[in-house]
Design an enzyme around this catalytic site. Structure first.
Site: not given
Ligand code: G3I
Length: 356
Positions: A163, A270
């Site tokens: 991005e 994705e």
């Molecule tokens: O699982 C932990 C949990 O144990 C903890 O309590 C909580 C709070 O810290 O965090 C949880 O992890 C989260 C994880 O998703 C699983 O739900 C992370 O904080 C959170 O940042 C993470 O978000 C991901 C996001 O990217 C940021 O990394 C999303 O799952 C993921 O689908 C999303 O994917 C992005 C791609 O990388 C880039 N393109 C867009 C796409 C969708 O936003």
């Protein structure tokens, strides 16, 4: 070679018809009981079929079984990103990505690294670097070598820069990386460091909304040209393709075709098709699902239109609706190819009809 341990050191028409028939025989409000069984997507497609995955998913026997059966390549959804790996003190943790890598090895699946450099994620360990002690470029190099080097020989590729293009396509995003290492140079450095760390892995520039904002697509394509001209070791381009059921027909196909112009690998990286985000449509659920199946079919057909040597992988951002990130926005959204019980949906059948 010692690695840094911290920053510092499916006949088409009949199959498609059955996809729609599948939709037609499902009362809109109920979960789908598919009347069509579908061979595993990985066995139908003449290219790798990827899926995003979290380490916690692998502890769910039904989901782990679905992933192993349907996918040929895994993308860690978040646990190979800086937010997981780089602790505030600059040390690294790898338990979760290692678990995903181990699952991939056990089941003979590819591993695709996502993502090394992203405007959306930094770490206090980088932000407070004392340039007098450890150069920012040195920490950047250590991080990339630590992460890419750890999966050397297993990872099939990496989203090296994610991005980079501004939301509206007007130039590139500003980030800690661009501020400290240069708007363009931080990208070249990332590709160079990743290539040094694993010469065999395919290195990608990845972005989203390329099928939605022509200006963004154009700027992305010019960035690819500039990276190539600068000799950056870029092997491929990723289009995330997070779209909705009201996606304008033809834009996904146009995007994939344009991305193929450089002869590089193309990764639909994705893929998901939101129903809830289809604000432009006044349709009932069944009609939305038909639209969704059409979008799945267009993306599959467009990917198949690429020369086979350029079809890196078609990755879904999850397989089962229940795990979709989009559920955080609207719990009722069903963007993925399989329902909550892991059964193929009309969208999966429509996708399969185009690649089989
Ligand atoms: O699982 C932990 C949990 O144990 C903890 O309590 C909580 C709070 O810290 O965090 C949880 O992890 C989260 C994880 O998703 C699983 O739900 C992370 O904080 C959170 O940042 C993470 O978000 C991901 C996001 O990217 C940021 O990394 C999303 O799952 C993921 O689908 C999303 O994917 C992005 C791609 O990388 C880039 N393109 C867009 C796409 C969708 O936003």
């Amino acid at each position: 070679m010692s690695l840094p341990t911290s920053l510092y050191g499916l006949s088409r028409r009949s199959l498609l018809g059955s996809a729609l028939a599948l939709g037609a025989c499902q009362p809109a409000a109920q979960s789908q009981t598919p009347t069509v069984s579908l061979p595993p997507l990985r066995s139908i497609a003449p290219f790798p079929v990827g899926t995003a995955v979290q380490a916690v998913h692998l502890t769910d026997p039904n989901l782990a079984r679905l992933i192993a059966a349907q996918a040929s390549q895994l993308t860690p959804e978040w646990e190979m990103k800086m937010e997981y790996i780089v602790r505030d003190d600059g040390t690294f943790r790898f338990e979760a990505p290692d678990a995903i890598a181990a699952f991939a090895r056990t089941h003979g699946l590819g591993l695709f690294g996502h993502t090394l450099v992203w405007y959306a994620q930094t770490s206090p360990a980088f932000e407070r670097l004392d340039e007098g002690r450890v150069s920012f470029a040195g920490a950047y190099r250590n991080y990339i070598h630590a992460v890419v080097g750890r999966y050397r020989g297993q990872a099939v590729g990496w989203d090296v820069v994610n991005e980079a293009v501004a939301e509206d396509g007007e130039g590139w995003r500003d980030s800690l990386w661009s501020q400290r290492l240069g708007a363009f140079d931080h990208m070249v450095l990332a590709f160079q460091n990743a290539r040094e760390a694993d010469p065999a892995a395919k290195l990608f520039l990845n972005d989203y909304n390329l099928e939605w904002i022509p200006k963004k697509r154009a700027t992305f394509l010019r960035l690819v040209e500039r990276l190539l001209a600068a000799g950056a070791p870029i092997d491929g381009v990723g289009t995330q393709t997070h779209v909705a059921a009201d996606q304008a027909p033809g834009e996904i196909a146009r995007t994939i075709a344009e991305l193929g112009q450089f002869g590089l690998q193309v990764h639909v990286s994705e893929f998901d098709v939101s129903l809830s985000r289809a604000k432009g449509l006044r349709l009932n659920r069944l009609e939305l699902e038909r639209q969704q199946a059409g979008v799945y079919a267009e993306a599959a057909e467009a990917f198949m239109a690429l020369p086979s040597r350029q079809r890196f992988a078609f990755s879904f951002w999850g397989l089962r609706d229940s795990e979709s990130w989009l559920k955080r926005e609207d719990a009722g959204d069903t963007p993925l190819p399989f329902d909550d019980q892991g059964r193929p949906k009309a969208a999966a059948v429509a996708w399969a009809a185009q690649v089989g």
